[in-house]
Design an enzyme around this catalytic site. Structure first.
Site, PDB file in Angstrom:
ATOM      1  N   GLU A  70      30.049 -50.176 -20.853  1.00 43.06           N
ATOM      2  CA  GLU A  70      29.424 -48.965 -20.954  1.00 43.06           C
ATOM      3  C   GLU A  70      30.301 -47.857 -20.271  1.00 43.06           C
ATOM      4  O   GLU A  70      30.388 -46.713 -20.700  1.00 43.06           O
ATOM      5  CB  GLU A  70      27.905 -48.885 -20.245  1.00 43.06           C
ATOM      6  CG  GLU A  70      27.189 -49.920 -20.979  1.00 43.06           C
ATOM      7  CD  GLU A  70      26.808 -49.370 -22.159  1.00 43.06           C
ATOM      8  OE1 GLU A  70      27.460 -49.336 -23.085  1.00 43.06           O
ATOM      9  OE2 GLU A  70      25.617 -48.809 -22.533  1.00 43.06           O
TER      10      GLU A  70
ATOM     11  N   THR B 163      27.609 -40.051 -25.896  1.00 45.42           N
ATOM     12  CA  THR B 163      26.893 -40.048 -24.859  1.00 45.42           C
ATOM     13  C   THR B 163      27.731 -39.301 -23.732  1.00 45.42           C
ATOM     14  O   THR B 163      26.660 -38.659 -22.938  1.00 45.42           O
ATOM     15  CB  THR B 163      26.762 -41.645 -24.415  1.00 45.42           C
ATOM     16  OG1 THR B 163      26.205 -42.340 -25.170  1.00 45.42           O
ATOM     17  CG2 THR B 163      25.983 -41.668 -22.952  1.00 45.42           C
TER      18      THR B 163
HETATM   19  N1  HSE Z   1      20.707 -43.470 -19.791  1.00 48.61           N
HETATM   20  C1  HSE Z   1      21.737 -43.138 -20.761  1.00 48.61           C
HETATM   21  C2  HSE Z   1      22.069 -41.671 -21.155  1.00 48.61           C
HETATM   22  C3  HSE Z   1      21.861 -43.894 -21.813  1.00 48.61           C
HETATM   23  O1  HSE Z   1      20.735 -41.109 -21.295  1.00 48.61           O
HETATM   24  O2  HSE Z   1      22.849 -41.117 -20.975  1.00 48.61           O
HETATM   25  C4  HSE Z   1      22.800 -43.898 -22.890  1.00 48.61           C
HETATM   26  O3  HSE Z   1      22.490 -44.665 -24.001  1.00 48.61           O
END
Ligand code: HSE
Length: 298
Positions: free
Chosen positions: A127, A180
């Site tokens: 990630e 993201t």
């Molecule tokens: N919690 C993270 C975000 C998840 O919202 O940026 C990304 O998939």
């Protein structure tokens, strides 16, 4: 010496749990084949369905696998084939599926030297490569199934939360890609006390509702005071889709992870399918291409 797995898609945040809450979808995900090889390290030998790097250190599966191998003293390595069904940048944990799938499969092939929860930090390295932040709200539910709460990042403390038996998710994906890292850059680093009080109340309510299968409480708690208002502008037709889903009978709706997918939770499969129809019609009317899934949470 070889294992074929289903690497599930996940919905992170679930409205009020930014970076701390996620759920696992039962029927949406990738396929992966992982096998032991004489060559040390991780080799990505095949990647079908998406244009992603094969180079181990540039691939989330490679990086997660290497983080795990660092803790083990092995005289062999692993080869990975990835058949992507989840689109990158869709908001349903594409990178998490590959990262979590890799470490879960390697652990199985080695006879489970690690407990499943102990695999989370390795998958988080994937990630980190994908988004710049080692968030766990996709990889934890991908590994543990159902709902997972990240009670704390330091030290890492993951809590598995029960899933009410009739809870279903509908996820619609407008055919655009949102990175993201980009949707994190629109967020503010500070929030007011007033907003945090609302958010904490809702997260507590949602967790309590999940434990007691109180669908009305789940519905009242599915609200995001902090992140959704800032990210909604990145998603075409977000307000219409959300409002129509709720009008149709969904318990609540919001942005799936960092978007652009939009999720709704419903009581019962029939309702989730009705909600899917409404969400689809909304995008049809707006001339937005999409794909849509209904899934049990498992
Ligand atoms: N919690 C993270 C975000 C998840 O919202 O940026 C990304 O998939």
């Amino acid at each position: 010496n070889e294992i074929k797995i289903f690497a599930p898609a996940t919905i992170a945040n679930v409205s009020c749990g930014f970076d701390v809450l996620g759920l696992c979808l039962d029927t949406v995900g990738d396929e992966m084949v992982i096998r032991k090889t004489n060559k040390k390290g991780i080799t990505i030998s095949k990647l079908v369905g998406q244009d992603l790097p094969l180079e181990t250190k540039k691939n989330v599966a490679g990086v997660a696998g290497l983080a795990m191998l660092e803790k083990l003293n092995l005289d062999h390595g692993f080869e990975i084939e990835i058949y992507k069904k989840i689109k990158a940048g869709s908001g349903i944990g594409s990178s998490a599926a590959s990262s979590a799938g890799t470490v879960w499969a390697i652990n199985e092939l080695l006879g489970k030297p690690f407990a499943t929860k102990e695999l989370v930090p390795f998958a988080m390295q994937g990630e980190k490569l994908a988004s710049g932040t080692a968030h766990a709200d996709n990889v934890a539910p991908a590994l543990l199934g159902g709902f997972s709460l990240v009670r704390s990042y330091d030290p890492l403390d993951i809590i598995k939360i029960p899933t009410p038996s009739e809870l279903y998710a509908t996820v619609i994906h407008p055919q655009i890609e949102v990175k993201t890292s980009d949707s994190r850059s629109v967020l503010k680093q500070n929030i007011t006390l007033k907003k945090s009080i609302i958010q904490i109340g809702n997260l507590g309510g949602l967790i309590s509702g999940l434990y007691t299968s109180d669908y009305d409480l789940i519905s009242r708690s599915l609200h995001d005071e902090i992140v959704e208002p800032l990210r909604a502008i990145l998603i075409p037709g977000f307000n219409e889709v959300k409002q129509n889903a709720i009008k149709c009978g969904a318990l609540g709706a919001g942005i799936s992870g960092s978007g652009p997918s939009i999720f709704a939770l419903s009581k019962g499969k029939e309702m989730a399918e009705k909600v899917a129809k409404t969400m689809s019609e909304t995008y049809k009317n707006l001339n937005i291409d999409y794909d849509i899934h209904v899934s049990k949470i498992n």
